[in-house]
Design a protein around this motif. Structure first.
Motif, PDB file in Angstrom:
ATOM      1  N   ASN A 164      -6.026  -1.973  -0.723  1.00  0.00           N
ATOM      2  CA  ASN A 164      -4.759  -1.238  -0.730  1.00  0.00           C
ATOM      3  C   ASN A 164      -4.767  -0.114  -1.759  1.00  0.00           C
ATOM      4  OD1 ASN A 164      -3.680  -2.840   1.278  1.00  0.00           O
ATOM      5  ND2 ASN A 164      -2.496  -4.136  -0.108  1.00  0.00           N
ATOM      6  N   ALA A 165      -5.293  -0.404  -2.945  1.00  0.00           N
ATOM      7  CA  ALA A 165      -5.296   0.600  -4.012  1.00  0.00           C
ATOM      8  C   ALA A 165      -6.223   1.764  -3.668  1.00  0.00           C
ATOM      9  CB  ALA A 165      -5.713  -0.036  -5.333  1.00  0.00           C
ATOM     10  N   ILE A 166      -7.383   1.469  -3.095  1.00  0.00           N
ATOM     11  CA  ILE A 166      -8.329   2.540  -2.756  1.00  0.00           C
ATOM     12  C   ILE A 166      -7.777   3.408  -1.629  1.00  0.00           C
ATOM     13  CG2 ILE A 166     -10.625   2.982  -1.804  1.00  0.00           C
ATOM     14  CD1 ILE A 166     -11.502   0.364  -3.333  1.00  0.00           C
ATOM     15  N   ILE A 167      -7.189   2.778  -0.622  1.00  0.00           N
ATOM     16  CA  ILE A 167      -6.580   3.536   0.480  1.00  0.00           C
ATOM     17  C   ILE A 167      -5.450   4.413  -0.046  1.00  0.00           C
ATOM     18  CG2 ILE A 167      -5.188   3.305   2.578  1.00  0.00           C
ATOM     19  CD1 ILE A 167      -6.847   0.733   3.154  1.00  0.00           C
ATOM     20  N   ALA A 168      -4.613   3.848  -0.910  1.00  0.00           N
ATOM     21  CA  ALA A 168      -3.483   4.602  -1.454  1.00  0.00           C
ATOM     22  C   ALA A 168      -3.949   5.757  -2.331  1.00  0.00           C
ATOM     23  CB  ALA A 168      -2.576   3.666  -2.256  1.00  0.00           C
ATOM     24  N   ALA A 169      -5.002   5.546  -3.103  1.00  0.00           N
ATOM     25  CA  ALA A 169      -5.514   6.610  -3.972  1.00  0.00           C
ATOM     26  C   ALA A 169      -6.010   7.784  -3.148  1.00  0.00           C
ATOM     27  CB  ALA A 169      -6.636   6.061  -4.852  1.00  0.00           C
ATOM     28  N   ARG A 170      -6.715   7.487  -2.073  1.00  0.00           N
ATOM     29  CA  ARG A 170      -7.194   8.576  -1.213  1.00  0.00           C
ATOM     30  C   ARG A 170      -6.020   9.314  -0.577  1.00  0.00           C
ATOM     31  NH1 ARG A 170     -11.322   8.163   4.005  1.00  0.00           N
ATOM     32  NH2 ARG A 170     -11.173  10.368   4.582  1.00  0.00           N
ATOM     33  N   ALA A 171      -5.044   8.562  -0.070  1.00  0.00           N
ATOM     34  CA  ALA A 171      -3.903   9.188   0.596  1.00  0.00           C
ATOM     35  C   ALA A 171      -3.082  10.039  -0.367  1.00  0.00           C
ATOM     36  CB  ALA A 171      -3.021   8.113   1.229  1.00  0.00           C
ATOM     37  N   ALA A 172      -3.021   9.624  -1.645  1.00  0.00           N
ATOM     38  CA  ALA A 172      -2.212  10.341  -2.634  1.00  0.00           C
ATOM     39  C   ALA A 172      -2.944  11.538  -3.232  1.00  0.00           C
ATOM     40  CB  ALA A 172      -1.795   9.389  -3.743  1.00  0.00           C
ATOM     41  N   ALA A 222       0.816  -1.214   0.000  1.00  0.00           N
ATOM     42  CA  ALA A 222       0.000   0.000   0.000  1.00  0.00           C
ATOM     43  C   ALA A 222       0.847   1.261   0.000  1.00  0.00           C
ATOM     44  CB  ALA A 222      -0.945  -0.004   1.203  1.00  0.00           C
ATOM     45  N   ALA A 223       1.947   1.258   0.752  1.00  0.00           N
ATOM     46  CA  ALA A 223       2.820   2.430   0.802  1.00  0.00           C
ATOM     47  C   ALA A 223       3.458   2.682  -0.560  1.00  0.00           C
ATOM     48  CB  ALA A 223       3.897   2.245   1.864  1.00  0.00           C
ATOM     49  N   GLY A 224       3.855   1.610  -1.223  1.00  0.00           N
ATOM     50  CA  GLY A 224       4.422   1.753  -2.560  1.00  0.00           C
ATOM     51  C   GLY A 224       3.404   2.261  -3.559  1.00  0.00           C
ATOM     52  N   LEU A 225       2.161   1.832  -3.407  1.00  0.00           N
ATOM     53  CA  LEU A 225       1.103   2.324  -4.288  1.00  0.00           C
ATOM     54  C   LEU A 225       0.868   3.816  -4.082  1.00  0.00           C
ATOM     55  CD1 LEU A 225      -1.594  -0.502  -4.099  1.00  0.00           C
ATOM     56  CD2 LEU A 225      -0.109   0.026  -6.033  1.00  0.00           C
ATOM     57  N   GLU A 226       0.868   4.251  -2.839  1.00  0.00           N
ATOM     58  CA  GLU A 226       0.671   5.683  -2.577  1.00  0.00           C
ATOM     59  C   GLU A 226       1.755   6.500  -3.268  1.00  0.00           C
ATOM     60  OE1 GLU A 226       0.610   8.868   1.138  1.00  0.00           O
ATOM     61  OE2 GLU A 226       0.330   6.721   1.551  1.00  0.00           O
ATOM     62  N   LYS A 227       2.987   6.017  -3.225  1.00  0.00           N
ATOM     63  CA  LYS A 227       4.079   6.709  -3.904  1.00  0.00           C
ATOM     64  C   LYS A 227       3.859   6.708  -5.414  1.00  0.00           C
ATOM     65  CE  LYS A 227       9.131   6.638  -4.401  1.00  0.00           C
ATOM     66  NZ  LYS A 227      10.386   5.935  -3.999  1.00  0.00           N
ATOM     67  N   ALA A 228       3.423   5.569  -5.957  1.00  0.00           N
ATOM     68  CA  ALA A 228       3.192   5.467  -7.405  1.00  0.00           C
ATOM     69  C   ALA A 228       2.039   6.345  -7.863  1.00  0.00           C
ATOM     70  CB  ALA A 228       2.917   4.009  -7.787  1.00  0.00           C
ATOM     71  N   PHE A 229       1.072   6.593  -6.975  1.00  0.00           N
ATOM     72  CA  PHE A 229      -0.100   7.395  -7.323  1.00  0.00           C
ATOM     73  C   PHE A 229       0.136   8.902  -7.149  1.00  0.00           C
ATOM     74  CE2 PHE A 229      -3.226   3.752  -6.000  1.00  0.00           C
ATOM     75  CZ  PHE A 229      -2.790   3.008  -7.088  1.00  0.00           C
ATOM     76  N   ALA A 230       1.288   9.302  -6.677  1.00  0.00           N
ATOM     77  CA  ALA A 230       1.558  10.727  -6.430  1.00  0.00           C
ATOM     78  C   ALA A 230       1.429  11.528  -7.724  1.00  0.00           C
ATOM     79  CB  ALA A 230       2.957  10.905  -5.853  1.00  0.00           C
ATOM     80  N   GLY A 231       0.700  12.636  -7.662  1.00  0.00           N
ATOM     81  CA  GLY A 231       0.532  13.509  -8.821  1.00  0.00           C
ATOM     82  C   GLY A 231      -0.478  13.025  -9.838  1.00  0.00           C
ATOM     83  N   ILE A 232      -1.191  11.949  -9.530  1.00  0.00           N
ATOM     84  CA  ILE A 232      -2.185  11.396 -10.453  1.00  0.00           C
ATOM     85  C   ILE A 232      -3.547  12.042 -10.201  1.00  0.00           C
ATOM     86  CG2 ILE A 232      -3.439   9.287 -11.081  1.00  0.00           C
ATOM     87  CD1 ILE A 232      -0.539   9.442 -12.102  1.00  0.00           C
ATOM     88  N   ASP A 233      -4.198  12.488 -11.255  1.00  0.00           N
ATOM     89  CA  ASP A 233      -5.534  13.069 -11.140  1.00  0.00           C
ATOM     90  C   ASP A 233      -6.621  12.000 -11.162  1.00  0.00           C
ATOM     91  OD1 ASP A 233      -4.667  15.857 -11.223  1.00  0.00           O
ATOM     92  OD2 ASP A 233      -4.139  15.423 -13.306  1.00  0.00           O
ATOM     93  N   ALA A 234      -6.497  11.041 -12.089  1.00  0.00           N
ATOM     94  CA  ALA A 234      -7.530  10.028 -12.279  1.00  0.00           C
ATOM     95  C   ALA A 234      -6.891   8.647 -12.304  1.00  0.00           C
ATOM     96  CB  ALA A 234      -8.294  10.271 -13.575  1.00  0.00           C
ATOM     97  N   LEU A 235      -7.484   7.726 -11.573  1.00  0.00           N
ATOM     98  CA  LEU A 235      -6.978   6.355 -11.494  1.00  0.00           C
ATOM     99  C   LEU A 235      -7.964   5.410 -12.152  1.00  0.00           C
ATOM    100  CD1 LEU A 235      -5.013   4.184 -10.304  1.00  0.00           C
ATOM    101  CD2 LEU A 235      -6.502   4.172  -8.273  1.00  0.00           C
ATOM    102  N   VAL A 236      -7.464   4.545 -13.032  1.00  0.00           N
ATOM    103  CA  VAL A 236      -8.259   3.448 -13.583  1.00  0.00           C
ATOM    104  C   VAL A 236      -7.784   2.180 -12.874  1.00  0.00           C
ATOM    105  CG1 VAL A 236      -8.925   2.152 -15.635  1.00  0.00           C
ATOM    106  CG2 VAL A 236      -8.470   4.611 -15.809  1.00  0.00           C
TER     107      VAL A 236
END
Length: 287
Positions: free
Chosen positions: A85-93, A54-68
């Protein structure tokens, strides 16, 4: 920027290509940089991430406007964890919108092995505070061909009774996803993506035989007989997953044919016959 997970998969790759062709700035998420770089469309950037981290996903999602968010595959408990994990990371990012590929069969009483995982993901999306659009997808034409029709020899034995399915190709699902993501108006939050013709497996087997010239007939079998046969050929969780999918089909959970695909794309979905002609005959020609 739009980030598409599962960038090395068929649906994820097709979504990336579709959005890139429309002029959107896109990135693909993958675990393996080498494989992903070879498959990404020109102009797409690569983000490395693992659904288990999840932590790695949050880093990967940084600066992303829209997630598919395109689901992983395999063990149902792992898939549920990956979604969370992906939903939590998207919100955090700070992701501003999530488009999620779900399934048509998420009912509380569904026998399908994967229904609880997707039901949980939809609930998490509703509660996470990030606006989302869900595409509930029907049974893939590709799955029917690759998993059931192609390997069958003269007889297709499934515990699906006289249940109907409305097959939809992965390419059409990808086109619908790209259309949703590209729409400026995100007020509609749910679409159901299926083919437009419900078919029983007797008709599916006859269609396949007619197109390919390979004799095939459908025989409804008991869940116990199917599990015994599948367990001798397949690793877990596939015998249970496929047997419970058939049970769900027998209950009529895959028979609906809404018009959402036409609404999104302006064209009808590819028929199952046209899909088999395109894919199965193409494979025979290549072989």
């Amino acid at each position: 920027m739009i980030l598409v997970t599962g960038a090395t998969g068929h649906v994820g790759g097709a979504v990336l290509r579709g959005l890139s062709a429309l002029g959107h700035e896109v990135a693909g998420l993958a675990r393996d940089a080498g494989a992903a770089q070879r498959r990404l469309p020109a102009g797409a950037t690569l983000r490395i991430g693992d659904y288990e981290n999840a932590a790695g996903l949050e880093k990967a999602f940084a600066g992303i406007d829209a997630l598919v968010l395109i689901s992983s595959d395999g063990d149902a408990d792992a898939i549920m964890r990956h979604h969370a994990n992906a939903i939590i990371a998207a919100r955090a990012a700070g992701v501003r919108h999530i488009t999620f590929t779900s399934i048509v069969d998420i009912g509380e009483t569904s026998p399908f092995y994967y229904a609880p995982a997707y039901r949980d993901a939809e609930r998490r999306l509703a509660a996470c505070g990030v606006p989302s659009t869900i595409l509930r997808c029907g049974l893939y034409s590709d799955f029917i061909l690759d998993t059931w029709l192609g390997p069958a020899t003269e007889e297709l034995a499934l515990p699906a009774g006289q249940g109907l399915v409305a097959p939809v190709s992965r390419d059409d699902v990808a086109a619908a996803i790209a259309a949703v993501v590209a729409k400026p108006d995100k007020s509609r939050t749910l679409y159901t993506i299926t083919g437009n013709q419900p078919l029983g497996f007797e008709a599916i087997a006859a269609l396949y035989a007619d197109v390919t010239g390979q004799p095939l007939r459908y025989r409804p079998c008991s869940p116990a007989d199917y599990l015994a046969s599948a367990s001798a050929r397949l690793e877990e969780p596939w015998p249970e997953a496929f047997a419970t999918l058939c049970a769900s089909i027998a209950e009529g959970r895959y028979a609906s044919t809404p018009s959402d695909f036409i609404t999104l794309t302006g064209k009808p979905p590819e028929s199952f016959r046209d899909f088999v002609v395109r894919v199965a005959l193409g494979m025979q020609t290549d072989g």
